[in-house]
Design a protein around this motif. Structure first.
Motif, PDB file in Angstrom:
ATOM      1  N   ALA A  88       9.827   6.718 116.392  1.00  0.00           N
ATOM      2  CA  ALA A  88      11.146   6.332 116.895  1.00  0.00           C
ATOM      3  C   ALA A  88      11.031   5.527 118.188  1.00  0.00           C
ATOM      4  CB  ALA A  88      12.004   7.572 117.116  1.00  0.00           C
ATOM      5  N   LEU A  89       9.963   5.744 118.952  1.00  0.00           N
ATOM      6  CA  LEU A  89       9.730   4.951 120.158  1.00  0.00           C
ATOM      7  C   LEU A  89       9.214   3.556 119.801  1.00  0.00           C
ATOM      8  CD1 LEU A  89       7.987   7.630 122.412  1.00  0.00           C
ATOM      9  CD2 LEU A  89      10.335   6.791 122.607  1.00  0.00           C
ATOM     10  N   GLU A  90       8.391   3.485 118.727  1.00  0.00           N
ATOM     11  CA  GLU A  90       7.863   2.179 118.298  1.00  0.00           C
ATOM     12  C   GLU A  90       8.973   1.331 117.691  1.00  0.00           C
ATOM     13  OE1 GLU A  90       4.466   2.405 115.693  1.00  0.00           O
ATOM     14  OE2 GLU A  90       3.890   4.359 116.497  1.00  0.00           O
ATOM     15  N   SER A  91       9.660   1.908 116.691  1.00  0.00           N
ATOM     16  CA  SER A  91      10.728   1.210 115.976  1.00  0.00           C
ATOM     17  C   SER A  91      11.511   2.233 115.162  1.00  0.00           C
ATOM     18  CB  SER A  91      10.144   0.136 115.047  1.00  0.00           C
ATOM     19  OG  SER A  91      11.164  -0.483 114.298  1.00  0.00           O
ATOM     20  N   PRO A  92      12.738   2.585 115.582  1.00  0.00           N
ATOM     21  CA  PRO A  92      13.530   3.568 114.831  1.00  0.00           C
ATOM     22  C   PRO A  92      13.718   3.131 113.384  1.00  0.00           C
ATOM     23  CG  PRO A  92      14.541   3.100 116.953  1.00  0.00           C
ATOM     24  CD  PRO A  92      13.447   2.081 116.764  1.00  0.00           C
ATOM     25  N   GLN A  93      13.460   4.041 112.441  1.00  0.00           N
ATOM     26  CA  GLN A  93      13.579   3.735 111.020  1.00  0.00           C
ATOM     27  C   GLN A  93      14.960   4.139 110.508  1.00  0.00           C
ATOM     28  OE1 GLN A  93      10.645   2.171 109.354  1.00  0.00           O
ATOM     29  NE2 GLN A  93      10.563   1.937 111.576  1.00  0.00           N
ATOM     30  N   ARG A  94      15.704   3.155 109.990  1.00  0.00           N
ATOM     31  CA  ARG A  94      17.021   3.440 109.412  1.00  0.00           C
ATOM     32  C   ARG A  94      16.839   3.772 107.936  1.00  0.00           C
ATOM     33  NH1 ARG A  94      21.578   2.082 111.892  1.00  0.00           N
ATOM     34  NH2 ARG A  94      22.615   1.278 110.030  1.00  0.00           N
ATOM     35  N   VAL A  95      17.341   4.934 107.536  1.00  0.00           N
ATOM     36  CA  VAL A  95      17.132   5.430 106.183  1.00  0.00           C
ATOM     37  C   VAL A  95      18.485   5.765 105.560  1.00  0.00           C
ATOM     38  CG1 VAL A  95      15.968   7.146 104.748  1.00  0.00           C
ATOM     39  CG2 VAL A  95      14.925   6.410 106.911  1.00  0.00           C
ATOM     40  N   ALA A  96      18.815   5.108 104.453  1.00  0.00           N
ATOM     41  CA  ALA A  96      20.074   5.351 103.751  1.00  0.00           C
ATOM     42  C   ALA A  96      19.938   6.571 102.849  1.00  0.00           C
ATOM     43  CB  ALA A  96      20.468   4.121 102.928  1.00  0.00           C
ATOM     44  N   VAL A  97      20.904   7.481 102.942  1.00  0.00           N
ATOM     45  CA  VAL A  97      20.901   8.699 102.132  1.00  0.00           C
ATOM     46  C   VAL A  97      22.312   8.969 101.630  1.00  0.00           C
ATOM     47  CG1 VAL A  97      18.985   9.731 103.424  1.00  0.00           C
ATOM     48  CG2 VAL A  97      21.336  10.226 104.117  1.00  0.00           C
ATOM     49  N   LEU A  98      22.391   9.818 100.619  1.00  0.00           N
ATOM     50  CA  LEU A  98      23.692  10.257 100.122  1.00  0.00           C
ATOM     51  C   LEU A  98      24.319  11.189 101.153  1.00  0.00           C
ATOM     52  CD1 LEU A  98      25.672  10.331  97.687  1.00  0.00           C
ATOM     53  CD2 LEU A  98      24.425  12.353  96.884  1.00  0.00           C
ATOM     54  N   GLY A  99      25.554  10.900 101.551  1.00  0.00           N
ATOM     55  CA  GLY A  99      26.235  11.708 102.545  1.00  0.00           C
ATOM     56  C   GLY A  99      27.340  12.539 101.920  1.00  0.00           C
ATOM     57  N   PRO A 100      28.076  13.265 102.771  1.00  0.00           N
ATOM     58  CA  PRO A 100      27.940  13.338 104.227  1.00  0.00           C
ATOM     59  C   PRO A 100      26.742  14.187 104.645  1.00  0.00           C
ATOM     60  CG  PRO A 100      29.631  14.867 103.510  1.00  0.00           C
ATOM     61  CD  PRO A 100      29.187  14.102 102.282  1.00  0.00           C
ATOM     62  N   ALA A 101      26.622  14.459 105.933  1.00  0.00           N
ATOM     63  CA  ALA A 101      25.511  15.272 106.421  1.00  0.00           C
ATOM     64  C   ALA A 101      25.481  16.615 105.696  1.00  0.00           C
ATOM     65  CB  ALA A 101      25.662  15.495 107.927  1.00  0.00           C
ATOM     66  N   GLY A 102      24.262  17.071 105.381  1.00  0.00           N
ATOM     67  CA  GLY A 102      24.109  18.355 104.710  1.00  0.00           C
ATOM     68  C   GLY A 102      23.688  18.276 103.261  1.00  0.00           C
ATOM     69  N   THR A 103      23.481  17.056 102.712  1.00  0.00           N
ATOM     70  CA  THR A 103      23.057  16.935 101.321  1.00  0.00           C
ATOM     71  C   THR A 103      21.563  17.232 101.173  1.00  0.00           C
ATOM     72  OG1 THR A 103      22.539  14.584 101.544  1.00  0.00           O
ATOM     73  CG2 THR A 103      24.795  15.147 100.856  1.00  0.00           C
ATOM     74  N   PHE A 104      21.167  17.536  99.951  1.00  0.00           N
ATOM     75  CA  PHE A 104      19.741  17.691  99.673  1.00  0.00           C
ATOM     76  C   PHE A 104      19.017  16.364  99.830  1.00  0.00           C
ATOM     77  CE2 PHE A 104      21.460  21.382  97.302  1.00  0.00           C
ATOM     78  CZ  PHE A 104      20.718  22.375  97.931  1.00  0.00           C
ATOM     79  N   CYS A 105      19.722  15.266  99.584  1.00  0.00           N
ATOM     80  CA  CYS A 105      19.147  13.937  99.789  1.00  0.00           C
ATOM     81  C   CYS A 105      18.778  13.745 101.262  1.00  0.00           C
ATOM     82  CB  CYS A 105      20.146  12.876  99.333  1.00  0.00           C
ATOM     83  SG  CYS A 105      19.513  11.202  99.313  1.00  0.00           S
ATOM     84  N   GLU A 106      19.655  14.175 102.150  1.00  0.00           N
ATOM     85  CA  GLU A 106      19.358  14.127 103.581  1.00  0.00           C
ATOM     86  C   GLU A 106      18.124  14.975 103.893  1.00  0.00           C
ATOM     87  OE1 GLU A 106      22.010  15.037 107.493  1.00  0.00           O
ATOM     88  OE2 GLU A 106      21.492  16.765 106.247  1.00  0.00           O
ATOM     89  N   GLN A 107      18.061  16.172 103.310  1.00  0.00           N
ATOM     90  CA  GLN A 107      16.919  17.066 103.535  1.00  0.00           C
ATOM     91  C   GLN A 107      15.623  16.418 103.067  1.00  0.00           C
ATOM     92  OE1 GLN A 107      17.544  21.065 102.072  1.00  0.00           O
ATOM     93  NE2 GLN A 107      15.360  21.552 102.123  1.00  0.00           N
ATOM     94  N   ALA A 108      15.666  15.744 101.907  1.00  0.00           N
ATOM     95  CA  ALA A 108      14.475  15.071 101.392  1.00  0.00           C
ATOM     96  C   ALA A 108      14.034  13.958 102.345  1.00  0.00           C
ATOM     97  CB  ALA A 108      14.761  14.495  99.999  1.00  0.00           C
TER      98      ALA A 108
END
Length: 365
Positions: A88-108
């Motif tokens: 995150a200090l080098e280059s924050p990685q933006r990752v698209a996931v199924l929302g809202p917060a709390g999905t298993f996709c977010e956990q993965a």
């Protein structure tokens, strides 16, 4: 005669822990400063900031060197977070996931990228693919297969036309919990969840909530969010979602299969990250179609058998041409850099009316 030693007190041990914590903090910040230098070099050279193969190598090396008493899987989790924070200090990685917060996709996504990733929440997998293909997110995470309900058909359809490819996967043990405002199963009028979650819990729901409506929504976390707005509703979701929306876990792990797992694919544009190198335990995913003639599907399997390549998945989806044509989704063991796999794929390509490699990536543990 030696004088009796003074027993160690809890206060003494806490002083030791505080001192060790300070040492750890200093070392972690030293590591972070080196990571920042790595980031500057990568920026000048134009090389990828996130290298999942490098993460795997570092974690494997640390686990091998681990003398205990910490368990290896816990050491791996700690180091993944350290590397995520440094990245995150080098280059924050933006990752698209199924929302809202709390999905298993977010956990993965958190399991793959670590907790420092910058998550972009999307309403559905269509948006995850679009965000990743358009570059508003560098990576995306989508569900592709469940051990109980089979493939996620929408994801398969979206893979057909996307310019992204698969660079990794996460296999997640999925436990569905019944979440609600009140800590009781009484007077529940509707259970809201993703259609696959409702299907995976149908035996429990039929037994314990036979009269409750089963209402499909875009994600389990969305079902939990809605359940937080109405005391007569309940959701099927993770413990993470219960915390996120302030709900009680009325019943734990109600899925019909105790070993219910879901595979998630990590996708990105090829210019963001190319095909990972050979890891020794790789999967190659393909989409193919063949002319609608006798024996055509059988012929697809011949090159794999001839060159000793194992097929681990074979799914069909309608091509939607109105001519009863189909696309076939195939997973095989191995990496195209391996000669026997390369030969099999070269012969297979020659038999296909349509041929697309979705990606080659290390198999999830």
């Amino acid at each position: 005669m030696n004088p009796p030693s003074t027993p160690v007190t809890l206060s003494d041990l806490r002083v030791q822990i505080d001192s060790l914590d300070q040492q750890l903090l200093q070392l972690l910040n030293q590591r972070a400063r080196v990571a920042e230098q790595v980031g500057e070099l990568k920026k000048r050279e134009g090389t990828p900031f996130f290298r999942p193969d490098r993460v795997a190598q570092v974690i494997e090396k640390i686990q091998t060197a681990n003398p205990g008493p910490l368990r290896s899987q816990h050491v791996a989790a700690v180091w993944r977070e350290i590397m995520s924070a440094c990245l995150a200090l080098e280059s924050p990685q933006r990752v698209a996931v199924l929302g809202p917060a709390g999905t298993f996709c977010e956990q993965a996504a958190v399991e793959f990228f670590g907790g420092a990733a910058d998550l972009v929440y999307c309403a559905n997998f269509d948006e995850v693919f679009h965000a990743t293909a358009a570059g508003s997110a560098q990576f995306g995470v989508v569900g592709v297969e469940n051990s109980v309900e089979g493939v996620v058909t929408r994801s398969l359809d979206l893979f057909l036309h996307t310019p992204t490819h698969v660079v990794g996967e996460v296999s997640l043990l999925v436990r569905h919990n019944l979440l609600r405002q009140h800590n009781s199963v009484e007077n529940i009028e509707a259970v809201l969840a993703h259609p696959q979650a409702l299907a995976q819990c149908q035996a429990w729901l039929s037994k314990h909530l036979p009269h409750a409506e089963r209402r499909p929504v875009s994600s389990n976390a969305e079902g939990a969010r809605l359940a937080a707005t109405n005391p007569a509703w309940a959701g099927l979701a993770s413990e993470r979602a219960a915390t996120q929306f302030g709900l009680h876990i009325v019943a734990h792990a109600i899925q019909d299969d105790a070993y219910n797992r879901t595979r998630f694919a990590v996708i990105c544009l090829p210019q963001t990250l190319g095909t990972p190198p050979v890891s020794g335990k790789d999967c190659t995913s393909l989409i193919v179609s063949v002319p609608n003639e006798p024996g055509a599907v059988h012929d697809l399997l011949v090159p794999l058998k001839t060159h000793g390549v194992s097929m681990t998945r074979f799914e069909s989806r309608p091509a939607r041409t109105g001519q009863w044509d189909y696309y076939f989704y195939i997973d095989i063991d191995g990496h195209p850099a391996q000669p026997h796999v390369a030969r099999a794929l070269d012969e297979l390509r020659g038999l296909c009316a349509f041929y697309k490699v979705l990606g080659t990536y290390p198999v999830a543990a």
